[in-house]
Design a protein around this motif. Structure first.
Motif: not given
Length: 284
Positions: A88-96, A161-177
């Motif tokens: 379902s996409g990189i934001a749901n990877a098994d490994f990255s 989100l496969s660790g992407m919450v720690f990167e510079s890519i803006v993800l609208p689905k990122m939780p509020f906190n």
């Protein structure tokens, strides 16, 4: 519940942090995944050098790695991902795993980083001992590359989100906190004076560690080792000195803090102690 582990490190703003030969050491440990991976890797930042489509290589195949990254002393940019069990996409990877240079988040400068993610599926497939070896290898190369600060975070897959919450890519689905956490971190600028947060595992580079030493009678690691013990003297948290920093954890295994798991009293105590010391050192 589907969960995962994300490990992230941040580096000085001008750094091109990781060398190909060091990532090769990590790559060799990925043979245990026994999976075909999509590789988007390059050694040059020129636009015509950045791959527009992935190369498909088997995890841990050193010959394939060397073909894609022939200059061992050269830089490593880009990364690898595996979505065999969840397409379902990189934001749901098994490994990255990936590393990048300075970038932008909503128009603000961000630091270079390297991020590794292991899903629940991967953790169950390879076991904790192998997972730990992979995480420790990333920790070692990040420390050698002069990481400023880092973390090992556990949580629901949709919150990491496969660790992407720690990167510079803006993800609208990122939780509020996570939006709040990211905003506070990025708004510090290119020379952060506070840590990003407190997680199951926390890495502090030499500068942050020196500030913690000052509020711990000169030795933060020793103070944490004394804190992270049961009454019988057995350790209940990890405390490791590396060449350029220290790594500590709230318990011996990330699974102790998986979503839905009640926090053991020892974890609560370690967490409160660490928050207190970070506050005293003005790192939170």
């Amino acid at each position: 519940m589907t969960h995962g582990i994300a490990q992230a490190f941040y580096y000085p703003f001008a750094a091109k942090p990781l060398r190909a030969r060091k990532v090769r050491d990590l790559w060799s440990k990925l043979a245990i995944l026994r999976q075909p991976l999509c590789a988007y890797v390059h050694q040059d930042l020129a636009l015509d050098s950045i791959p527009k489509k992935p190369s498909h290589i088997h995890s841990g195949n050193l010959a394939a790695f060397d073909k894609l990254l022939p200059d061992g002393e050269g830089s490593f940019f880009g990364g690898f991902d595996c979505m065999t069990a969840n397409r379902s996409g990189i934001a749901n990877a098994d490994f990255s795993f990936g590393s990048k240079t300075q970038s932008k988040w909503n128009g603000f400068d961000t630091l270079p980083d390297s991020v590794l993610y292991l899903s629940k599926y991967t953790l169950e497939e390879i076991g904790w001992e192998n997972s730990e070896a992979i995480l420790n290898e990333h920790l070692q190369i990040a420390d050698e590359a002069g990481a400023i600060v880092g973390c090992v975070e556990v949580g629901l897959a949709e919150h990491l989100l496969s660790g992407m919450v720690f990167e510079s890519i803006v993800l609208p689905k990122m939780p509020f906190n996570r939006w709040v956490e990211q905003s506070l971190w990025v708004m510090q600028g290119t020379e952060p004076h506070r840590v990003r947060g407190v997680y199951w595992g926390n890495y502090f580079g030499s500068e942050f560690c020196a500030r913690l030493d000052k509020v711990c009678n000169g030795n933060f690691l020793s103070a944490y080792q004394s804190q992270a013990k049961y009454v019988d003297g057995e350790q209940n948290g990890l405390a490791t000195r590396l060449a350029n920093g220290v790594f500590v954890s709230l318990s011996l295994k990330p699974s102790d803090c998986f979503p839905g798991t009640a926090l053991d009293y020892s974890i609560q105590k370690n967490l409160i102690w660490l928050v207190n010391k970070l506050t005293q050192a003005k790192l939170l």
